[in-house]
Design a protein around this motif. Sequence first.
Motif, short mmCIF file in Angstrom:
data_model
loop_
_atom_site.label_atom_id
_atom_site.label_comp_id
_atom_site.label_asym_id
_atom_site.label_seq_id
_atom_site.Cartn_x
_atom_site.Cartn_y
_atom_site.Cartn_z
N GLY A 164 0.82 -1.21 0.00
CA GLY A 164 0.00 0.00 0.00
C GLY A 164 0.85 1.25 0.00
N GLU A 165 0.48 2.22 0.84
CA GLU A 165 1.19 3.51 0.85
C GLU A 165 1.57 3.89 2.27
OE1 GLU A 165 0.93 7.91 -1.21
OE2 GLU A 165 -0.93 6.76 -0.96
N GLY A 166 2.81 4.37 2.42
CA GLY A 166 3.29 4.80 3.72
C GLY A 166 4.20 6.01 3.62
N TYR A 167 4.05 6.91 4.59
CA TYR A 167 4.92 8.08 4.72
C TYR A 167 5.84 7.81 5.91
CZ TYR A 167 6.21 12.79 6.33
OH TYR A 167 6.90 13.90 6.75
N PHE A 168 7.16 7.92 5.68
CA PHE A 168 8.12 7.52 6.70
C PHE A 168 9.02 8.70 7.12
CE2 PHE A 168 7.07 3.73 4.33
CZ PHE A 168 6.94 2.76 5.31
N ASP A 215 -2.06 -1.50 -8.61
CA ASP A 215 -1.62 -0.39 -9.47
C ASP A 215 -0.53 -0.85 -10.42
OD1 ASP A 215 -3.39 1.17 -8.11
OD2 ASP A 215 -1.89 2.33 -7.01
N LEU A 216 -0.51 -0.24 -11.60
CA LEU A 216 0.49 -0.61 -12.61
C LEU A 216 1.89 -0.22 -12.18
CD1 LEU A 216 1.21 -1.67 -15.44
CD2 LEU A 216 0.73 0.63 -16.34
N SER A 217 2.02 0.87 -11.43
CA SER A 217 3.35 1.35 -11.04
C SER A 217 3.44 1.57 -9.54
CB SER A 217 3.68 2.66 -11.77
OG SER A 217 2.77 3.68 -11.41
N ALA A 218 4.69 1.58 -9.04
CA ALA A 218 4.99 1.89 -7.64
C ALA A 218 5.92 3.10 -7.63
CB ALA A 218 5.63 0.70 -6.94
N GLU A 219 5.81 3.95 -6.60
CA GLU A 219 6.60 5.18 -6.56
C GLU A 219 7.22 5.41 -5.19
OE1 GLU A 219 4.24 8.49 -7.76
OE2 GLU A 219 3.86 7.72 -9.79
N VAL A 220 8.39 6.04 -5.20
CA VAL A 220 9.05 6.51 -3.98
C VAL A 220 9.38 7.98 -4.19
CG1 VAL A 220 10.99 6.26 -2.41
CG2 VAL A 220 10.05 4.24 -3.55
N LYS A 226 11.60 11.55 -7.54
CA LYS A 226 10.86 10.32 -7.23
C LYS A 226 11.29 9.20 -8.16
CE LYS A 226 6.65 11.14 -10.02
NZ LYS A 226 5.16 11.22 -9.94
N ALA A 227 11.26 7.99 -7.64
CA ALA A 227 11.55 6.79 -8.42
C ALA A 227 10.22 6.16 -8.81
CB ALA A 227 12.39 5.81 -7.62
N ILE A 228 10.13 5.73 -10.05
CA ILE A 228 8.91 5.09 -10.56
C ILE A 228 9.28 3.71 -11.09
CG2 ILE A 228 7.02 5.23 -12.22
CD1 ILE A 228 7.49 8.29 -12.25
N TYR A 229 8.56 2.70 -10.62
CA TYR A 229 8.77 1.33 -11.09
C TYR A 229 7.52 0.89 -11.82
CZ TYR A 229 8.96 -3.77 -10.95
OH TYR A 229 8.93 -5.10 -11.28
N ASN A 230 7.66 0.61 -13.13
CA ASN A 230 6.55 0.15 -13.95
C ASN A 230 6.52 -1.37 -13.89
OD1 ASN A 230 5.07 -0.82 -16.36
ND2 ASN A 230 4.92 1.36 -16.86
N ARG A 231 5.49 -1.92 -13.26
CA ARG A 231 5.42 -3.37 -13.10
C ARG A 231 5.21 -4.08 -14.43
NH1 ARG A 231 2.27 -1.85 -8.27
NH2 ARG A 231 3.48 -2.39 -6.42
N GLY A 232 4.58 -3.39 -15.38
CA GLY A 232 4.31 -4.00 -16.67
C GLY A 232 5.57 -4.19 -17.50
N THR A 233 6.40 -3.15 -17.54
CA THR A 233 7.61 -3.19 -18.38
C THR A 233 8.86 -3.58 -17.59
OG1 THR A 233 8.12 -0.85 -17.98
CG2 THR A 233 6.64 -1.38 -19.83
#
Length: 331
Positions: A166-170, A204-209, A232-239
């Motif tokens: 899910g989503e978390g703020y650290f 979701d298709l992508s994950a972000e930091v 921010k880093a973006i990870y595309n799970r599809g590609t």
Amino acid sequence: MQDKDILFENLMNEYIAGSITDENKGILFSLVEKSELYRKQYDEMVKLYALLHVPAFEAQKDSKYTNLKERLHVSSGMTVGRKWVIYARNVAAVILLMVTVSLGSIITYEELDNSGDMLYNETTVPLGSQTKILLPDGSTAVLNSGSILKYPLSYGKKERNVYLVGEGYFEVAKNKEKVFQVHAGDMKVKVTGTVFNVRSYPEDLSAEVSLINGGVDVSVNNKYVRLKPDEKAIYNRGTGQLYSESTESYKSALWTTGRLSFVNTSFAEILKDIERKYNVKIHVESDKVEKEYFSGSINLEMSLQEVFNFIDVDKKYRFEVSGGVISVKDR
């Protein structure tokens, strides 16, 4: 046996207060792992403590925690068994008040890993809510709607590992000797002390930091990026692609203040967030939704109808409710 009970209680007090040393933490974990009684008592204390770290009624939190600690004060000559009865009796009224505003469920369980049996704390956040967690080292995590965070009982011994869905703020307490790592599916975020937001919902298709302060390393399999503030880093799970880009990173954490922020985000993705935050089911029956993109922010104090009116300023859609499901249709 009484000496061991007193030792356990003193160590738990240090652990809850965040003042426990590495050596004493090791002794505490050893007691918990070897005794079913201590394990159950640890579980209950963690649950009670977590109830006092809920974002709702934040202004009252410190005073309630102080009052709770005062009410639990008993003489040191009493055994843990007897103290536990008094502990449970004294906090009963507080729990009845706090459980109505608790936005996450906390459990402790065992999971088998490469090193054998390991105890974990796990917090699950229901849809439509969010929860704040204080980790043993003083780091904090705010979990968004529909999120899960777990961490081993051995957290802080050698490393500081947490596992997020899910989503978390650290906000991570600085400790260069013990690396803090967030494991979010295939993605791993590695830091020593910093402020950042991780978004990794499996659907979701992508994950972000998004990095707000400090520095983090983000890796997925054999891919790696290092972030600076306002990146921010973006990870595309599809590609399988992992990349970084500039961003106004503070916007990624606006959800912790009661707002949803979007930057060139598809209406379909926004509807997913609305589902989570308002705990509703939305069924899309329009081809336009995937092609429309929005930038802006939504005040989560608005009603659901006000949110739809705010987004659909051109009146392109109809929002119909049937059987507890909201259908989005073209006008």
